[in-house]
Design an enzyme around this catalytic site. Sequence first.
Site, PDB file in Angstrom:
ATOM      1  N   GLY A  13       0.842  -1.191   0.000  1.00 48.66           N
ATOM      2  CA  GLY A  13       0.000   0.000   0.000  1.00 48.66           C
ATOM      3  C   GLY A  13       0.877   1.241   0.000  1.00 48.66           C
ATOM      4  N   LYS A  34       0.126  -9.927   0.132  1.00 50.51           N
ATOM      5  CA  LYS A  34      -0.658 -11.126   0.407  1.00 50.51           C
ATOM      6  C   LYS A  34      -1.555 -11.515  -0.769  1.00 50.51           C
ATOM      7  CE  LYS A  34      -3.214 -12.921   4.395  1.00 50.51           C
ATOM      8  NZ  LYS A  34      -3.908 -12.503   5.637  1.00 50.51           N
ATOM      9  N   ALA A  45      -9.164   4.223  -0.988  1.00 46.04           N
ATOM     10  CA  ALA A  45      -9.408   5.509  -0.320  1.00 46.04           C
ATOM     11  C   ALA A  45     -10.065   6.484  -1.287  1.00 46.04           C
ATOM     12  CB  ALA A  45      -8.091   6.082   0.206  1.00 46.04           C
ATOM     13  N   GLN A  46     -11.210   6.998  -0.905  1.00 43.38           N
ATOM     14  CA  GLN A  46     -11.981   7.847  -1.811  1.00 43.38           C
ATOM     15  C   GLN A  46     -11.742   9.335  -1.576  1.00 43.38           C
ATOM     16  OE1 GLN A  46     -16.117   6.790  -1.415  1.00 43.38           O
ATOM     17  NE2 GLN A  46     -15.861   4.802  -2.416  1.00 43.38           N
ATOM     18  N   GLY A  47     -11.935   9.764  -0.328  1.00 44.84           N
ATOM     19  CA  GLY A  47     -12.072  11.185  -0.051  1.00 44.84           C
ATOM     20  C   GLY A  47     -10.920  12.066  -0.467  1.00 44.84           C
ATOM     21  N   GLY A  48      -9.725  11.840   0.066  1.00 45.45           N
ATOM     22  CA  GLY A  48      -8.600  12.702  -0.274  1.00 45.45           C
ATOM     23  C   GLY A  48      -7.480  12.612   0.735  1.00 45.45           C
ATOM     24  N   GLU A 112     -14.478  17.781   4.690  1.00 41.57           N
ATOM     25  CA  GLU A 112     -15.150  16.590   5.190  1.00 41.57           C
ATOM     26  C   GLU A 112     -15.538  16.799   6.645  1.00 41.57           C
ATOM     27  OE1 GLU A 112     -13.160  12.931   4.387  1.00 41.57           O
ATOM     28  OE2 GLU A 112     -12.706  13.445   2.319  1.00 41.57           O
ATOM     29  N   HIS A 227     -17.132   3.423   9.835  1.00 40.73           N
ATOM     30  CA  HIS A 227     -17.514   4.491   8.912  1.00 40.73           C
ATOM     31  C   HIS A 227     -19.033   4.596   8.885  1.00 40.73           C
ATOM     32  CE1 HIS A 227     -17.849   7.041   5.401  1.00 40.73           C
ATOM     33  NE2 HIS A 227     -16.553   7.250   5.474  1.00 40.73           N
ATOM     34  N   ARG A 268     -16.747  11.069  12.716  1.00 40.63           N
ATOM     35  CA  ARG A 268     -17.339   9.819  12.234  1.00 40.63           C
ATOM     36  C   ARG A 268     -17.991   8.994  13.330  1.00 40.63           C
ATOM     37  NH1 ARG A 268     -12.626   7.852   7.968  1.00 40.63           N
ATOM     38  NH2 ARG A 268     -13.194   9.310   6.303  1.00 40.63           N
ATOM     39  N   HIS A 329     -14.226   0.267   9.290  1.00 46.00           N
ATOM     40  CA  HIS A 329     -13.522   0.994   8.229  1.00 46.00           C
ATOM     41  C   HIS A 329     -12.029   1.153   8.486  1.00 46.00           C
ATOM     42  CE1 HIS A 329     -12.747   3.773   5.019  1.00 46.00           C
ATOM     43  NE2 HIS A 329     -12.492   4.764   5.833  1.00 46.00           N
ATOM     44  N   ARG A 364     -10.118   8.636  14.023  1.00 44.31           N
ATOM     45  CA  ARG A 364      -9.361   9.331  12.979  1.00 44.31           C
ATOM     46  C   ARG A 364     -10.168  10.458  12.340  1.00 44.31           C
ATOM     47  NH1 ARG A 364      -9.126   8.776   7.434  1.00 44.31           N
ATOM     48  NH2 ARG A 364     -10.283   6.809   7.410  1.00 44.31           N
ATOM     49  N   SER A 369      -5.547   9.680   6.924  1.00 42.65           N
ATOM     50  CA  SER A 369      -4.922   8.359   6.863  1.00 42.65           C
ATOM     51  C   SER A 369      -3.809   8.280   5.825  1.00 42.65           C
ATOM     52  CB  SER A 369      -5.968   7.281   6.594  1.00 42.65           C
ATOM     53  OG  SER A 369      -6.712   7.577   5.428  1.00 42.65           O
ATOM     54  N   LEU A 370      -4.083   8.714   4.598  1.00 47.05           N
ATOM     55  CA  LEU A 370      -3.052   8.666   3.556  1.00 47.05           C
ATOM     56  C   LEU A 370      -1.853   9.525   3.957  1.00 47.05           C
ATOM     57  CD1 LEU A 370      -5.296   8.923   0.360  1.00 47.05           C
ATOM     58  CD2 LEU A 370      -3.952   6.929   1.065  1.00 47.05           C
TER      59      LEU A 370
END
Length: 435
Positions: A13, A34, A45-48, A112, A227, A268, A329, A364, A369-370
């Site tokens: 990742g 794996k 990951a969608q948001g950004g 967000e 989520h 969240r 999530h 979070r 996260s990214l």
Amino acid sequence: MKLTTDIVIAGTGVGGLYCALNLPPDKDIIMITKAAVDESDSFLAQGGICMLKSDDDYDSYFEDTMRAGHYENRKESVDIMIRSSRDIISDLISYGVDFKRNDDGSLAFTKEGAHSTPRICFHEDETGKEITSHLLKAAQSRDNIKIIENCRMIDIIEENGRCAGMIVQNENGTLTEIDARFTVFATGGIGGLFTNSTNYPHLTADALAVAMKHGIELENIDYIQIHPTTLFSHKPGRRFLISESVRGEGAVLFNSHMERFVDELQPRDVVADAIKRQMKKDGKPYVWLSMKPIPKDVILSHFPNIYKRCREEGYDVTRECIPVVPAQHYFMGGIRVDKYSKTTMDDLYAVGETACNGVHGKNRLASNSLLESLVFAKRAASDMAENFGKHERLAPNVRLSDYKGCDRDYKKIVLKEIERMKKEHEQHNNDDERR
């Protein structure tokens, strides 16, 4: 079989890839994954990805992260992440990542839940795929990086209290010893332990079980984020995430009577708890999410994949509500690491979702996260490069037969420890209330 390398990384990742790309080019690196190389949660990951827009935004960004984490975050780690964010975004752009731009060429930002201002860079509604695919392409072009697919880590090699590599198993069951100067866990989250999750099912917390076996310290592994909005379906398998960005752009939640029941831009955990209570009150396994307040052209340009997936399920989000339900999530806890991503075992690092550096606290903040993964993966690479020659490589004495079948109870081991730590936290909280 036996392989020898300078660094071995479990996981492909963003954490594993960016760590490899920031290691010296004269070091040999073996990466294992794996499943297929593009089946990591980073692609989902969608948001950004967050970025400190200006020095004036620092206090606000810091407070938003701390508040979302219930002030259980490690302040030093939060500070490091925020102050590193602009360099990370610039670096990603140099790899070819195509973030949304304004008409004047400047970066566009979205907002967000729990953010006090728009500060999230994005690429449509698949920012993770955009970032990870460019990092993967760069890693695949490096002569010093070898990627092995469909290969799982089943244990590490411990020698004199240090990590000297790992034992891996290919899809045919063959065991291989990989001796390495440094070892990195980048194995992702724990979604494979849950019935309803947005994660790939092969993410089963193997690194946590290995860490427990070797007495490596874990931290807050019961801190598991739910989520609020995944697309409700009777079909088995991974749940499709409806990005928090849609609520940031104006989408609203309704109960069965088509009444709003929560501030959609709360953290969240707050929104997820409100949805669970409303589902119980309504006697239904979902609530409704309406994207109709968002202009159709914004939906089609910003959320094309959400639009497409919902159409496949029979919903037109430009015209009607969709049913959504909370699902597991993200994992805020993990293998405890310091500000350089070093675990409590010498020569072993952990990055990404499998590590806990304290940035996220108990919950979070969206789109951290990214960024967190990239910032601390780069710090791990820098620390390894600096310390590479400080002591000699170990020559472990390994019998592969000792490792046959050693991973068969990993899921049970981790679930049992999560439950134990949950009870420990509950007892601690009860003691605080009594005091």
